[in-house]
Design an enzyme around this catalytic site. Structure first.
Site, PDB file in Angstrom:
ATOM      1  N   GLY A 175      32.943 -25.926 -16.880  1.00 15.36           N
ATOM      2  CA  GLY A 175      32.545 -24.851 -17.605  1.00 15.36           C
ATOM      3  C   GLY A 175      32.846 -23.447 -17.247  1.00 15.36           C
ATOM      4  O   GLY A 175      31.816 -22.976 -16.378  1.00 15.36           O
ATOM      5  N   THR A 176      33.847 -22.937 -17.162  1.00 15.38           N
ATOM      6  CA  THR A 176      34.358 -22.030 -16.193  1.00 15.38           C
ATOM      7  C   THR A 176      33.741 -20.603 -16.520  1.00 15.38           C
ATOM      8  O   THR A 176      33.574 -19.527 -15.632  1.00 15.38           O
ATOM      9  CB  THR A 176      35.714 -21.650 -16.327  1.00 15.38           C
ATOM     10  OG1 THR A 176      36.506 -21.851 -17.208  1.00 15.38           O
ATOM     11  CG2 THR A 176      36.308 -22.896 -15.167  1.00 15.38           C
ATOM     12  N   ASN A 177      33.162 -20.322 -17.728  1.00 22.88           N
ATOM     13  CA  ASN A 177      32.423 -19.029 -18.029  1.00 22.88           C
ATOM     14  C   ASN A 177      31.092 -18.828 -17.105  1.00 22.88           C
ATOM     15  O   ASN A 177      30.970 -18.018 -16.465  1.00 22.88           O
ATOM     16  CB  ASN A 177      32.044 -18.861 -19.495  1.00 22.88           C
ATOM     17  CG  ASN A 177      33.285 -19.007 -20.393  1.00 22.88           C
ATOM     18  OD1 ASN A 177      34.406 -18.534 -19.732  1.00 22.88           O
ATOM     19  ND2 ASN A 177      33.078 -19.248 -21.645  1.00 22.88           N
ATOM     20  N   ASP A 178      30.134 -19.647 -17.396  1.00 26.60           N
ATOM     21  CA  ASP A 178      29.122 -19.754 -16.523  1.00 26.60           C
ATOM     22  C   ASP A 178      29.470 -20.073 -15.049  1.00 26.60           C
ATOM     23  O   ASP A 178      28.463 -19.465 -14.269  1.00 26.60           O
ATOM     24  CB  ASP A 178      28.103 -21.180 -17.233  1.00 26.60           C
ATOM     25  CG  ASP A 178      27.230 -20.480 -18.186  1.00 26.60           C
ATOM     26  OD1 ASP A 178      26.924 -19.371 -18.272  1.00 26.60           O
ATOM     27  OD2 ASP A 178      26.844 -21.348 -18.943  1.00 26.60           O
TER      28      ASP A 178
ATOM     29  N   HIS B 136      61.161   5.560 -28.439  1.00 31.97           N
ATOM     30  CA  HIS B 136      59.833   5.123 -27.487  1.00 31.97           C
ATOM     31  C   HIS B 136      58.899   4.362 -28.186  1.00 31.97           C
ATOM     32  O   HIS B 136      58.448   3.268 -27.767  1.00 31.97           O
ATOM     33  CB  HIS B 136      59.430   6.426 -27.075  1.00 31.97           C
ATOM     34  CG  HIS B 136      58.012   6.144 -26.111  1.00 31.97           C
ATOM     35  ND1 HIS B 136      56.812   6.047 -26.553  1.00 31.97           N
ATOM     36  CD2 HIS B 136      57.915   5.776 -24.847  1.00 31.97           C
ATOM     37  CE1 HIS B 136      56.126   5.823 -25.697  1.00 31.97           C
ATOM     38  NE2 HIS B 136      56.503   5.614 -24.418  1.00 31.97           N
TER      39      HIS B 136
ATOM     40  N   TYR C 101      43.018 -32.340 -18.952  1.00 33.66           N
ATOM     41  CA  TYR C 101      43.132 -31.469 -20.131  1.00 33.66           C
ATOM     42  C   TYR C 101      42.702 -30.129 -19.964  1.00 33.66           C
ATOM     43  O   TYR C 101      41.630 -29.920 -19.316  1.00 33.66           O
ATOM     44  CB  TYR C 101      42.689 -32.053 -21.165  1.00 33.66           C
ATOM     45  CG  TYR C 101      41.146 -32.170 -21.299  1.00 33.66           C
ATOM     46  CD1 TYR C 101      40.239 -31.070 -21.845  1.00 33.66           C
ATOM     47  CD2 TYR C 101      40.439 -33.337 -20.859  1.00 33.66           C
ATOM     48  CE1 TYR C 101      38.938 -31.135 -21.610  1.00 33.66           C
ATOM     49  CE2 TYR C 101      39.124 -33.459 -20.747  1.00 33.66           C
ATOM     50  CZ  TYR C 101      38.356 -32.198 -21.255  1.00 33.66           C
ATOM     51  OH  TYR C 101      37.048 -32.279 -21.226  1.00 33.66           O
TER      52      TYR C 101
ATOM     53  N   ARG D 235      69.808  -4.984 -18.967  1.00 35.22           N
ATOM     54  CA  ARG D 235      68.742  -5.607 -18.428  1.00 35.22           C
ATOM     55  C   ARG D 235      68.349  -6.736 -19.468  1.00 35.22           C
ATOM     56  O   ARG D 235      68.860  -6.638 -20.610  1.00 35.22           O
ATOM     57  CB  ARG D 235      67.374  -4.751 -18.456  1.00 35.22           C
ATOM     58  CG  ARG D 235      67.129  -3.956 -19.591  1.00 35.22           C
ATOM     59  CD  ARG D 235      65.929  -2.844 -19.372  1.00 35.22           C
ATOM     60  NE  ARG D 235      65.929  -1.885 -20.728  1.00 35.22           N
ATOM     61  CZ  ARG D 235      65.474  -0.770 -20.675  1.00 35.22           C
ATOM     62  NH1 ARG D 235      64.978  -0.248 -19.575  1.00 35.22           N
ATOM     63  NH2 ARG D 235      65.507  -0.024 -21.444  1.00 35.22           N
TER      64      ARG D 235
ATOM     65  N   GLU E 168      29.134 -26.447 -14.053  1.00 35.43           N
ATOM     66  CA  GLU E 168      28.979 -25.038 -14.645  1.00 35.43           C
ATOM     67  C   GLU E 168      27.878 -24.240 -13.758  1.00 35.43           C
ATOM     68  O   GLU E 168      27.971 -23.186 -13.774  1.00 35.43           O
ATOM     69  CB  GLU E 168      28.715 -24.670 -16.064  1.00 35.43           C
ATOM     70  CG  GLU E 168      27.463 -25.551 -16.457  1.00 35.43           C
ATOM     71  CD  GLU E 168      27.055 -25.419 -17.940  1.00 35.43           C
ATOM     72  OE1 GLU E 168      27.439 -24.354 -18.462  1.00 35.43           O
ATOM     73  OE2 GLU E 168      26.504 -26.161 -18.404  1.00 35.43           O
TER      74      GLU E 168
ATOM     75  N   ARG F 198      30.031 -27.444 -29.499  1.00 37.84           N
ATOM     76  CA  ARG F 198      28.598 -26.875 -29.203  1.00 37.84           C
ATOM     77  C   ARG F 198      27.714 -27.334 -30.122  1.00 37.84           C
ATOM     78  O   ARG F 198      27.863 -26.835 -31.556  1.00 37.84           O
ATOM     79  CB  ARG F 198      28.688 -25.326 -29.163  1.00 37.84           C
ATOM     80  CG  ARG F 198      29.473 -24.793 -28.189  1.00 37.84           C
ATOM     81  CD  ARG F 198      29.523 -23.188 -28.060  1.00 37.84           C
ATOM     82  NE  ARG F 198      30.412 -22.621 -27.187  1.00 37.84           N
ATOM     83  CZ  ARG F 198      31.796 -22.470 -27.570  1.00 37.84           C
ATOM     84  NH1 ARG F 198      32.228 -22.851 -28.582  1.00 37.84           N
ATOM     85  NH2 ARG F 198      32.565 -21.820 -26.690  1.00 37.84           N
TER      86      ARG F 198
ATOM     87  N   ARG G 107      28.542 -31.360 -26.465  1.00 34.29           N
ATOM     88  CA  ARG G 107      27.821 -30.879 -25.594  1.00 34.29           C
ATOM     89  C   ARG G 107      26.125 -30.838 -26.267  1.00 34.29           C
ATOM     90  O   ARG G 107      26.131 -30.307 -27.333  1.00 34.29           O
ATOM     91  CB  ARG G 107      28.118 -29.369 -25.227  1.00 34.29           C
ATOM     92  CG  ARG G 107      26.968 -29.086 -24.141  1.00 34.29           C
ATOM     93  CD  ARG G 107      27.522 -27.655 -23.632  1.00 34.29           C
ATOM     94  NE  ARG G 107      27.159 -26.625 -24.629  1.00 34.29           N
ATOM     95  CZ  ARG G 107      27.605 -25.253 -24.241  1.00 34.29           C
ATOM     96  NH1 ARG G 107      28.069 -24.960 -23.391  1.00 34.29           N
ATOM     97  NH2 ARG G 107      27.396 -24.381 -25.564  1.00 34.29           N
TER      98      ARG G 107
HETATM   99 MG    MG Z   1      27.520 -22.809 -19.985  1.00 33.52          MG
HETATM  100 MG    MG Z   2      67.521   3.487 -19.470  1.00 38.75          MG
END
Ligand code: MG
Ligand code: MG
Ligand code: ADP
Length: 915
Positions: A805-808, A486, A890, A370, A784, A602, A658
């Site tokens: 602002g993808t968090n908010d 392991h 970006y 593998r 946002e 910020r 910002r």
């Molecule tokens: Mg925000």
């Molecule tokens: Mg094996």
């Protein structure tokens, strides 16, 4: 369902070996090796569809006569190929029944060896091989394994019976066993010294255990055994550790496992028999050399189980005794053949391989191949070197390296100059440095880590049951086991520091201590150190060293092959990668990782500093514009200095700033003493301040008076910030710095807001123009809130750029508070209601749809509107792939993720080009 049962053997294989989804990785590898003409024992693979169908209806293969007869037909071909028959004492065929999913899940599911054994077959095998010892050893192993996996009888019952057998042998040798523990007894009487007669008795004892535990006789009919084993393998897809492993590695539950029934070959037939595991490149460093371990006179499971310490394959390294014990020296012909086959496999698959093999009486067999799991460092080196060897293209090299895996390279290593006390050295099983408190069990590791404590998990050896603890720990030490144990394999996969086989350490689970024999320069023991649960240690998995206490670390170096790979990645990439940075230092770090600008600076963090927060509080608590302006004037110079520092660091690159975003009350004094002090500084009464603080209280501050709403009511705040930005830009421009400021408005939901904000900006610009030369800048907004995404067309009439602002946006779209989701989100993930934590990986269907809509509407109004993302998702490879599709200019992420994002963005671009 189409074809479900696939034969391989004698140079031919049914089915398409590319279909790992059907055959599983193991089945596909065996088929492909067979077709390539490699020596592989014949076998039959039942597809993953069989597993899924049976598991879906909670059915057994015993319920499906058609399937059983198809299996038996295929098995007849195996019998013909091997010249042996299942259950025939004169020509006995033994088989293994092996699990194998589409993605490798090492050790997570079950495999049964030596199936087909019963009393008559054992006798037949004894006389055929001339070795009753071998026959009964295989028999007792089979009973224990089958009972454990298929009948649910715990291993420990068999261990007791085995120990009794050992004790009997020891007694016969005149050894007093009364004070030996199991481990010591095993050292005195290893498996290989159990005579045939003793093994025969152990088999009898094992059968009695089964009868006692299950109330039934151990099944003597090989077909009964076969059906039981197949059921068990399919069901092992659903066992706890397999489920945990899938969650951790994003493997869908729907894939299922294949089941391969394969003729056994025996590595335990004497000194010209052996078993081993090999990597075609060093899985730790990526160096091109055959790397692996073997054990003479042993069965496959012995190498990985860490019961005996394995020997090196090649003679090239190590001390004289290690060299002399290598496969290269002991069985040179076999070694030569193996090297050639390993090379053939690597060239065929065009990737580093992890190979299992067995030698039966001098004849080599391949049992598994593998793509090798490897560390981030090894992944980078292997990809770059293979591209240079002409085996793959540069683009493939870029695609080969998992962006998440290079995280390891970006992390610090132990400071070579720091004082440290070396306690012990083991095998460098998985690189990286880690400090933490000692824990001795996986559960404890999980518990302590859950309380935010860094822990190092210390075990004699690990088993798949420990995997949740390994995940929670910063690093792992085992006293036993080799580089392919392991612990080593799993730790490398997780990118965790690991020392394996640290034999100077004696672990007592009972006393919760580890006692370490410390050796001096001359190799003589100098002292013993006993550490207990909760003591601090440091491990360096790159050298296998264990140190006392917490040793300081230094940042990683980014040159060499990593640097080369990143050059190739950057050439393939179409999206820019910026960093979220609030200080000149962050900006410098980000540039060091290759950031092409700041996507989010910020400004509020700048106001939390000791001196500034006083002025800030004064501003907030003032109740008229004049005193607010007076307080803001105090803040202006330091705010300007912040930007001067950042602009200098980012010379030539864009900086998105910002304006103030959080609710004002976050800046308020939070105790009486602070409040009274402030009152005296401001010359107002403490009562008045107290009242004002109460007035500012909000029930739901996240949806309250924050973002540009602050500037609707207090425009002078943003005016001061814009003034600071433009004055700073003028100062650095005079020094010759190329400055590209981008002024960004948070939390807008309407064009009217942005029009007002733009007016504040223009007024401030006019003020600054009176004293400083003008510097060009752009004006934009965050997207946002869902309304902002919907109204993006109108916003684009005023904004030059959008930054998602993808968090908010995630919080607001899903109505999900990031700070509170911890209480129930895990249950959502566990139940599969949500595929992934939406704060880690963008929810494409929901939040992603809003991003797409906003991009579309914005572009429709203003074709040149610049689009970027500045939420945490900007550093997540899966989300980056989505942003590439949307066509963002970006992504922006934390400085330490910049390199990961560059690689992920390159892969996204390459994949987009392919499709
Ligand atoms: Mg925000
Ligand atoms: Mg094996
Ligand atoms: P895992 O996925 O946990 O590695 P495997 O199916 O590969 O499980 O089997 C466990 C061990 O048994 C391996 O060392 C393997 O090489 C060995 N083994 C499996 N099938 C056979 C066989 N037919 N003959 C000899 N050894 C085998």
């Amino acid at each position: 369902m189409s074809k479900t049962v696939f034969f391989f053997g004698e140079g031919r294989a049914e089915g398409d070996p590319k279909r790992k989804d059907l055959l599983g990785g193991k089945g596909a590898g065996l088929a492909e090796m067979t077709a390539l003409g490699l020596p592989v024992p014949a076998g039959v693979t039942l597809s993953t569809e069989v597993c899924n169908a049976l598991n879906a209806d909670a059915k057994s293969i015993r319920d499906d006569a058609g399937l059983r007869s198809t299996v038996l037909e295929a098995l007849a071909r195996v019998e013909a190929a091997q010249g042996a028959k299942l259950g025939d004492p004169t020509q006995p065929l033994l088989v293994s029944v092996r699990s194998g999913a589409r993605a490798s899940m090492p050790g997570m599911m079950d495999t049964i060896l030596n199936l087909g054994m019963n009393d008559a077959v054992a006798e037949g095998l004894a006389s055929r091989t001339g070795s009753p010892r071998f026959a009964y050893d295989a028999y007792r192993r089979f009973i224990a394994m089958f009972s454990d996996v298929a009948l649910g009888v715990k291993r420990e019952h068999f261990d007791h019976a085995l120990e009794d057998g050992r004790a009997a042998v020891a007694k016969a040798k005149g050894v007093d066993t009364t004070r030996l523990n199991g481990e010591e007894l095993r050292r005195k009487v290893p498996d290989s010294e159990l005579p045939a007669e003793q093994l025969r008795q152990i088999v009898t004892a094992y059968k009695a255990v089964v009868k006692r535990e299950t109330g039934k006789d151990f099944p003597a009919d090989p077909h009964e055994q076969l059906w039981g084993a197949i059921d068990a393998v399919f069901q092992s897809w659903k066992n706890h550790r397999a489920v945990v492993y899938r969650r951790m590695n994003d493997i869908p539950d729907a894939w299922g496992t294949a089941c391969t029934i394969q003729a056994m070959v025996f590595g335990n037939l004497g000194d010209t028999s052996a078993t081993g595991v090999a990597f075609t490149r060093d899985p730790s460093t990526g160096e091109k050399r055959l790397y692996g371990e073997w054990l003479p006179n042993a069965q496959g499971e012995d190498v990985v189980a860490g019961i005996r310490t394995p020997l090196p394959l090649s003679a090239g390294r190590g001390d004289a005794s290690e060299q002399a014990s290598s496969l290269e020296v002991k069985l040179p012909e076999v070694y030569k053949e193996f090297v050639a086959l390993a090379d053939k496999l690597e060239r065929h698959f065009r990737d580093a391989q992890d190979i299992e093999f067995t030698v039966q009486s001098g004849k080599l067999y391949m049992l598994q191949c593998r793509s090798a799991k490897r560390t981030g460092r090894a992944a980078v080196r292997t990809a770059v070197e293979m591209a240079k060897e002409g085996l793959i293209s540069k683009e493939e090299a870029v695609l080969r390296v998992d962006p998440a895996a290079i995280d390891q390279l970006l992390h610090p290593t132990l400071d070579p100059a720091a004082p440290k006390k070396l306690l012990a050295r083991g095998l460098p099983a998985s690189p990286g440095a880690a400090q933490g408190y000692i824990v001795f069990s996986a559960d404890e590791a999980e518990r302590r880590a859950g309380q935010g404590k860094p822990v190092i998990l210390v075990r004699i050896e690990t088993s798949p049951e420990d995997i949740h603890g390994m995940k929670a720990a910063r690093g792992v030490i085992t006293a036993r086991g080799g580089m392919t144990s392991h612990a080593a394999v799993v730790a490398r996969g997780m990118g965790k520091a690991c020392i394996a086989g640290c034999s100077a350490v004696a672990v007592s689970y009972q006393a919760q201590t580890m006692t370490i024999t410390v050796y001096g320069e001359d190799g003589k023991p100098t002292e013993t150190v006993t550490l207990k649960k909760g003591d601090l240690i440091t491990i360096d998995g790159s050298t296998g060293s264990l140190y006392e206490g917490a040793v300081p670390t230094v940042p990683a170096g980014l040159g060499g092959e990593f640097g080369e790979l990143m050059v190739w990645a950057d050439a393939a990439r179409t999206m820019k990668v910026r960093a979220n940075a609030d200080t000149p230092l962050d900006a410098r770090i980000a540039r060091g990782f290759g950031a092409e600008g700041i996507g989010l600076c910020r400004t509020e963090h700048m106001f939390f500093e000791e001196e500034r927060i006083a002025a800030m509080r004064e501003m907030i608590l003032s109740d008229d514009e004049a005193s607010r302006k007076r307080a803001l004037a105090k803040l202006l110079p330091s705010q300007r200095d912040d930007f001067v520092g950042i602009f200098r660091e980012m010379n030539g690159l864009p900086v998105t700033i910002r304006l103030l975003d959080p609710p004002l009350h976050e800046f308020l004094p939070n105790d009486e003493r602070q409040l009274e002090h402030l009152a005296s500084v401001m010359g107002v009464s403490a009562d008045k301040l107290r009242q004002r603080t109460k007035d500012l209280h909000e029930f739901n501050p996240m949806l309250g008076h924050r973002g540009c709403r602050l500037a609707i009511t207090y425009p002078e705040i943003y005016a001061m910030q814009v003034q600071a930005i433009l004055e700073a830009a003028a100062i650095v421009a005079k020094e010759g710095v190329v400055v590209l400021p981008e002024i960004m408005i948070p939390l807008a939901i309407s064009k009217a807001e942005l029009v007002k904000m733009r007016a504040i900006v223009d007024a401030a610009k006019a003020d600054v123009a009176a004293t400083s030369p003008a510097v060009a800048f752009t004006f934009g907004t965050m997207i946002e809130l869902p309304r902002a995404a919907i109204m993006a067309g109108e916003l684009a009439e005023v904004a030059d750029f959008f930054s998602f602002g993808t968090n908010d946006l995630t919080q607001a779209t899903m109505g999900l508070s990031r700070d509170d989701a911890g209480k129930f989100l895990p249950a959502y993930l566990e139940a599969g209601i949500l595929p992934k934590d939406p704060f880690v990986s963008l929810d494409r269907e929901g939040v992603g749809a809003l991003v797409e809509m906003a991009a579309e509407r914005g572009r429709a109004k203003k074709p040149g509107v610049k689009l970027g993302v500045c939420g945490e998702h900007g550093g997540d490879p899966a989300s980056i792939e989505f942003f590439q599709k949307v066509g963002l200019a970006y992504v922006s992420c934390s400085p330490f993720r910049v390199a990961i994002a560059r690689l992920a963005a390159a892969q996204a671009a390459l994949r987009a080009r392919k499709s």
